[in-house]
Scaffold this motif. Structure first.
Motif, PDB file in Angstrom:
ATOM      1  N   GLY A  97      13.186 158.570  15.979  1.00  0.00           N
ATOM      2  CA  GLY A  97      14.112 157.611  16.554  1.00  0.00           C
ATOM      3  C   GLY A  97      14.971 158.178  17.658  1.00  0.00           C
ATOM      4  O   GLY A  97      15.631 157.437  18.389  1.00  0.00           O
ATOM      5  N   ARG A  98      14.992 159.509  17.812  1.00  0.00           N
ATOM      6  CA  ARG A  98      15.785 160.118  18.878  1.00  0.00           C
ATOM      7  C   ARG A  98      14.995 160.289  20.173  1.00  0.00           C
ATOM      8  O   ARG A  98      15.549 160.635  21.203  1.00  0.00           O
ATOM      9  N   GLU A  99      13.673 160.110  20.105  1.00  0.00           N
ATOM     10  CA  GLU A  99      12.859 160.291  21.308  1.00  0.00           C
ATOM     11  C   GLU A  99      13.238 159.237  22.352  1.00  0.00           C
ATOM     12  O   GLU A  99      13.503 158.077  22.029  1.00  0.00           O
ATOM     13  N   LYS A 100      13.302 159.667  23.588  1.00  0.00           N
ATOM     14  CA  LYS A 100      13.704 158.785  24.676  1.00  0.00           C
ATOM     15  C   LYS A 100      12.821 159.038  25.888  1.00  0.00           C
ATOM     16  O   LYS A 100      12.299 160.140  26.071  1.00  0.00           O
ATOM     17  N   ALA A 101      12.716 158.005  26.722  1.00  0.00           N
ATOM     18  CA  ALA A 101      12.016 158.156  27.998  1.00  0.00           C
ATOM     19  C   ALA A 101      12.682 157.242  29.013  1.00  0.00           C
ATOM     20  O   ALA A 101      13.044 156.107  28.697  1.00  0.00           O
ATOM     21  N   SER A 102      12.847 157.720  30.222  1.00  0.00           N
ATOM     22  CA  SER A 102      13.439 156.923  31.287  1.00  0.00           C
ATOM     23  C   SER A 102      12.706 157.197  32.587  1.00  0.00           C
ATOM     24  O   SER A 102      12.159 158.281  32.787  1.00  0.00           O
ATOM     25  N   TYR A 103      12.703 156.197  33.455  1.00  0.00           N
ATOM     26  CA  TYR A 103      11.985 156.310  34.731  1.00  0.00           C
ATOM     27  C   TYR A 103      12.976 156.134  35.875  1.00  0.00           C
ATOM     28  O   TYR A 103      13.640 155.091  35.995  1.00  0.00           O
ATOM     29  N   ASN A 104      13.094 157.152  36.708  1.00  0.00           N
ATOM     30  CA  ASN A 104      13.932 157.102  37.898  1.00  0.00           C
ATOM     31  C   ASN A 104      13.065 156.640  39.061  1.00  0.00           C
ATOM     32  O   ASN A 104      12.251 157.413  39.580  1.00  0.00           O
ATOM     33  N   VAL A 105      13.231 155.389  39.483  1.00  0.00           N
ATOM     34  CA  VAL A 105      12.366 154.823  40.515  1.00  0.00           C
ATOM     35  C   VAL A 105      12.564 155.536  41.842  1.00  0.00           C
ATOM     36  O   VAL A 105      11.605 155.811  42.570  1.00  0.00           O
ATOM     37  N   ASP A 106      13.818 155.844  42.171  1.00  0.00           N
ATOM     38  CA  ASP A 106      14.096 156.465  43.469  1.00  0.00           C
ATOM     39  C   ASP A 106      13.429 157.827  43.593  1.00  0.00           C
ATOM     40  O   ASP A 106      12.890 158.173  44.650  1.00  0.00           O
ATOM     41  N   ARG A 107      13.464 158.605  42.524  1.00  0.00           N
ATOM     42  CA  ARG A 107      12.869 159.951  42.566  1.00  0.00           C
ATOM     43  C   ARG A 107      11.421 159.962  42.101  1.00  0.00           C
ATOM     44  O   ARG A 107      10.729 160.977  42.245  1.00  0.00           O
ATOM     45  N   GLY A 108      10.939 158.872  41.530  1.00  0.00           N
ATOM     46  CA  GLY A 108       9.568 158.824  41.039  1.00  0.00           C
ATOM     47  C   GLY A 108       9.334 159.780  39.891  1.00  0.00           C
ATOM     48  O   GLY A 108       8.266 160.381  39.778  1.00  0.00           O
ATOM     49  N   GLU A 109      10.328 159.902  38.986  1.00  0.00           N
ATOM     50  CA  GLU A 109      10.237 160.860  37.889  1.00  0.00           C
ATOM     51  C   GLU A 109      10.454 160.165  36.550  1.00  0.00           C
ATOM     52  O   GLU A 109      11.345 159.325  36.407  1.00  0.00           O
ATOM     53  N   ILE A 110       9.632 160.534  35.576  1.00  0.00           N
ATOM     54  CA  ILE A 110       9.824 160.113  34.195  1.00  0.00           C
ATOM     55  C   ILE A 110      10.385 161.298  33.416  1.00  0.00           C
ATOM     56  O   ILE A 110       9.819 162.393  33.443  1.00  0.00           O
ATOM     57  N   THR A 111      11.499 161.059  32.736  1.00  0.00           N
ATOM     58  CA  THR A 111      12.117 162.091  31.904  1.00  0.00           C
ATOM     59  C   THR A 111      11.924 161.718  30.438  1.00  0.00           C
ATOM     60  O   THR A 111      12.337 160.635  30.013  1.00  0.00           O
ATOM     61  N   VAL A 112      11.286 162.606  29.693  1.00  0.00           N
ATOM     62  CA  VAL A 112      10.980 162.359  28.287  1.00  0.00           C
ATOM     63  C   VAL A 112      11.702 163.391  27.434  1.00  0.00           C
ATOM     64  O   VAL A 112      11.565 164.599  27.674  1.00  0.00           O
ATOM     65  N   LEU A 113      12.469 162.930  26.457  1.00  0.00           N
ATOM     66  CA  LEU A 113      13.130 163.811  25.498  1.00  0.00           C
ATOM     67  C   LEU A 113      12.342 163.784  24.192  1.00  0.00           C
ATOM     68  O   LEU A 113      12.193 162.738  23.560  1.00  0.00           O
ATOM     69  N   LEU A 114      11.839 164.950  23.789  1.00  0.00           N
ATOM     70  CA  LEU A 114      11.023 165.079  22.592  1.00  0.00           C
ATOM     71  C   LEU A 114      11.802 165.866  21.548  1.00  0.00           C
ATOM     72  O   LEU A 114      12.112 167.045  21.745  1.00  0.00           O
ATOM     73  N   PRO A 115      12.150 165.249  20.418  1.00  0.00           N
ATOM     74  CA  PRO A 115      12.939 165.958  19.395  1.00  0.00           C
ATOM     75  C   PRO A 115      12.152 167.106  18.767  1.00  0.00           C
ATOM     76  O   PRO A 115      10.958 166.990  18.479  1.00  0.00           O
ATOM     77  N   LYS A 116      12.837 168.208  18.544  1.00  0.00           N
ATOM     78  CA  LYS A 116      12.234 169.337  17.839  1.00  0.00           C
ATOM     79  C   LYS A 116      12.219 169.055  16.337  1.00  0.00           C
ATOM     80  O   LYS A 116      13.181 168.504  15.788  1.00  0.00           O
ATOM     81  N   ALA A 117      11.138 169.459  15.696  1.00  0.00           N
ATOM     82  CA  ALA A 117      11.049 169.277  14.251  1.00  0.00           C
ATOM     83  C   ALA A 117      12.090 170.127  13.530  1.00  0.00           C
ATOM     84  O   ALA A 117      12.639 169.718  12.503  1.00  0.00           O
ATOM     85  N   THR A 118      12.370 171.310  14.077  1.00  0.00           N
ATOM     86  CA  THR A 118      13.372 172.200  13.494  1.00  0.00           C
ATOM     87  C   THR A 118      14.474 172.416  14.520  1.00  0.00           C
ATOM     88  O   THR A 118      14.238 173.026  15.566  1.00  0.00           O
ATOM     89  N   ARG A 119      15.623 171.889  14.229  1.00  0.00           N
ATOM     90  CA  ARG A 119      16.730 172.001  15.168  1.00  0.00           C
ATOM     91  C   ARG A 119      17.090 173.472  15.398  1.00  0.00           C
ATOM     92  O   ARG A 119      17.180 174.261  14.461  1.00  0.00           O
ATOM     93  N   GLY A 120      17.293 173.835  16.672  1.00  0.00           N
ATOM     94  CA  GLY A 120      17.666 175.198  17.026  1.00  0.00           C
ATOM     95  C   GLY A 120      16.494 176.144  17.208  1.00  0.00           C
ATOM     96  O   GLY A 120      16.685 177.289  17.625  1.00  0.00           O
ATOM     97  N   GLU A 121      15.269 175.703  16.904  1.00  0.00           N
ATOM     98  CA  GLU A 121      14.106 176.571  17.065  1.00  0.00           C
ATOM     99  C   GLU A 121      13.831 176.802  18.547  1.00  0.00           C
ATOM    100  O   GLU A 121      13.833 175.875  19.348  1.00  0.00           O
ATOM    101  N   GLU A 122      13.588 178.048  18.907  1.00  0.00           N
ATOM    102  CA  GLU A 122      13.295 178.395  20.294  1.00  0.00           C
ATOM    103  C   GLU A 122      11.791 178.279  20.549  1.00  0.00           C
ATOM    104  O   GLU A 122      10.981 178.902  19.863  1.00  0.00           O
ATOM    105  N   PHE A 123      11.412 177.461  21.532  1.00  0.00           N
ATOM    106  CA  PHE A 123      10.006 177.319  21.908  1.00  0.00           C
ATOM    107  C   PHE A 123       9.695 178.359  22.983  1.00  0.00           C
ATOM    108  O   PHE A 123      10.200 178.253  24.104  1.00  0.00           O
ATOM    109  N   PRO A 124       8.873 179.364  22.674  1.00  0.00           N
ATOM    110  CA  PRO A 124       8.581 180.393  23.673  1.00  0.00           C
ATOM    111  C   PRO A 124       7.556 179.918  24.705  1.00  0.00           C
ATOM    112  O   PRO A 124       6.786 178.980  24.481  1.00  0.00           O
ATOM    113  N   ASP A 125       7.568 180.591  25.848  1.00  0.00           N
ATOM    114  CA  ASP A 125       6.530 180.440  26.882  1.00  0.00           C
ATOM    115  C   ASP A 125       6.422 179.029  27.446  1.00  0.00           C
ATOM    116  O   ASP A 125       5.335 178.588  27.830  1.00  0.00           O
TER     117      ASP A 125
END
Length: 503
Positions: A59-87
């Motif tokens: 329910g926290r996942e979000k997506a928005s589209y900036n028409v002027d910049r032509g960019e989609i920003t997607v927020l993907l929740p981590k399964a484990t809060r605070g976990e560092e995703f390497p690489d």
């Protein structure tokens, strides 16, 4: 389908993916989340990313589209809060596919702000990006190593232990060469290189032993006693180049200084001053962690480098001879270091030739079984072919190579991307990108960190003598000194006679 440009960042709760896709219909955008996998589709773009840890829909996942910049920003929740995703900056590695069951899908709404749940619509189709050579023996943590050497990773690896490739001529259908011996039949494509770049002929009927013999013979024929002695005596410019400080030296110094400040009790991470006032980077100091590497400006990928990574094919490799692959990397990085140091970091139109010619891998399709053998070949080519031919300069390039290996796979990937771009743009030798460099750029993103650090340590320890080159370098240096002394004495006598005459 087109792979869109994208960037990835993270905080404690979310992985944020910003996708550049102008002139699309927001209502047609589709996303897909399943454990570590994220898919994005909108005509004509398709993107699939496999993260090193799990993302979820809560329910926290979000997506928005900036028409002027032509960019989609997607927020993907981590399964484990605070976990560092390497690489997350190794985008070719992230773009590799992952097999697994389908999960729920969701679509960006026409308002461009909310996310609606959908049934999974596309999973029955064949993946648009395929993994070539996928094998269950690959390591599941993403750090891939050759099956022949994976059992030795936890122990200190001996890079000077000799190894013979078994000969089975009855199984050979033609000469194999290139990265992982995956190529053949390119003889006609490299014929134009035989005079200027390659030191071998009849590539499609060659063998590893004949290629090595041809390389050594060409180096012996090219070595010039007088040229070597002239560079030994008139070395003012060479000494200036030896004192040059590459940016990657400074990057490692900053990283080690930051680690030392963070842990004052750990003296192993601090650079040690040498008598000349230079910094000796201790081989006992660990390489940079992913976080510190990303924080270093030199190790941050530019937009151009990110675009080069997006253009790389998605492959995974089951290496036939992992040792040869790692040692070939040493050979190519050494050639890069010579070019970097002698141009002071500003490549020229001659740089592709210099790198290709100094690399036995690229110019002779040679392979190595020990680190010592690799470095001797690099030094020999340095003393036979380029503008500056000086033994001390060769040793400095080995130090440069050790530092790049200590900096880890990001530094090595930046090197390979640059070499691939330089050689790929050269009309004479672009085929070398196909045979070697593109595969190296893909593979290094999954190379084993412990193997790279093992090589860095060995490069710090190893010592190559002048006698090991096979040429009488010490005798030539002595002759050069004697001739110089005689000329100086004659000049002094001439000056003395001239003063006597004038008086």
């Amino acid at each position: 389908m087109l792979t869109p440009a994208f960037t990835i960042s993270q905080d404690e709760e979310f992985v944020t993916v910003v996708i550049k896709c102008p002139y699309i219909k927001a209502q047609e955008v589709e996303f897909f989340i399943n454990d570590t996998e994220f898919k994005f589709y909108v005509r004509p773009y398709f993107l699939r990313l496999t993260f090193p840890a799990s993302i979820i829909e809560d329910g926290r996942e979000k997506a928005s589209y900036n028409v002027d910049r032509g960019e989609i920003t997607v927020l993907l929740p981590k399964a484990t809060r605070g976990e560092e995703f390497p690489d997350l900056d190794l985008i070719t590695k992230l773009m590799a596919s992952k097999s697994g069951p389908p999960g729920p899908d969701f679509r960006l709404s026409s308002e461009g702000r909310s996310v609606e749940q959908l049934a999974p619509p596309r999973d029955s189709q064949k993946p648009l990006i395929e993994v070539i050579g996928e094998s269950p023996v690959l390591e599941t943590d993403g750090n891939q190593a050759d099956s022949m050497i994976s059992d030795e990773i936890e122990e200190e690896f001996n890079w000077d232990y000799p190894q013979e490739v078994p000969l089975q001529p009855e199984l050979q259908t033609g000469a194999r060469y290139g990265f992982n011996n995956a190529y053949s039949g390119y003889g006609t494509h490299v014929e134009h290189l035989t005079q200027e770049i390659l030191d071998i002929t009849h590539i499609d009927t060659s063998t590893p032993s004949t290629r090595k013999e041809a390389r050594i013979a060409r180096e012996d024929a090219k070595f010039d006693d007088e040229y070597f002695m002239a560079d030994f005596v008139n070395d003012e410019e060479i000494q200036r180049l030896i004192k040059f400080r590459p940016d990657f030296w400074k990057a490692l110094k900053r990283i080690q200084k930051a680690k030392s400040s963070a842990d004052p009790g750990n003296s192993a991470t601090a650079p040690v001053s040498t008598p000349e006032g230079e910094q000796n980077f201790s081989e006992s100091a660990p390489g940079p962690s992913p976080a510190s590497a990303i924080d270093s400006p030199w190790l941050t990928f530019t937009e151009e480098e990110q675009e080069r990574m997006r253009q790389l094919p998605n492959k995974e490799y089951l290496l036939d001879n992992g040792r040869a692959i790692y040692l070939g990397l040493v050979d190519i990085v050494y050639a890069y270091c010579y070019n970097y140091r002698t141009t002071e970091g500003e490549s020229t139109v001659e740089s592709p030739w210099t790198i290709a010619k100094l690399s036995s891998t690229l110019s002779c399709f040679d392979t190595f079984s020990t680190l010592r053998e690799t470095l001797i070949a690099s030094i020999r080519r340095t003393l036979a072919y380029p503008l500056h031919r000086h033994f001390a300069l060769s040793l400095r390039c080995i130090e440069d190579t050790a530092i790049l290996f200590k900096l880890g796979k990001r530094a090595l990937l930046k090197v390979l991307l640059e070499v691939n771009a330089l050689i790929g743009r050269d009309d004479r030798m672009y085929v070398l990108s196909t045979l070697w460099l593109t595969d190296y750029c893909v593979w290094i993103q999954r190379a084993n960190d412990k193997m790279l650090q093992s090589l860095a340590s060995e490069l710090n320890h190893i010592s190559i003598s002048k006698q090991e080159t096979g040429w009488p370098l010490e005798e030539l240096e002595q002759v050069a000194q004697e001739v110089t002394a005689e000329l100086d004495e004659e000049e002094r006598d001439s000056d003395s006679m001239e003063r006597s005459y004038l008086s």
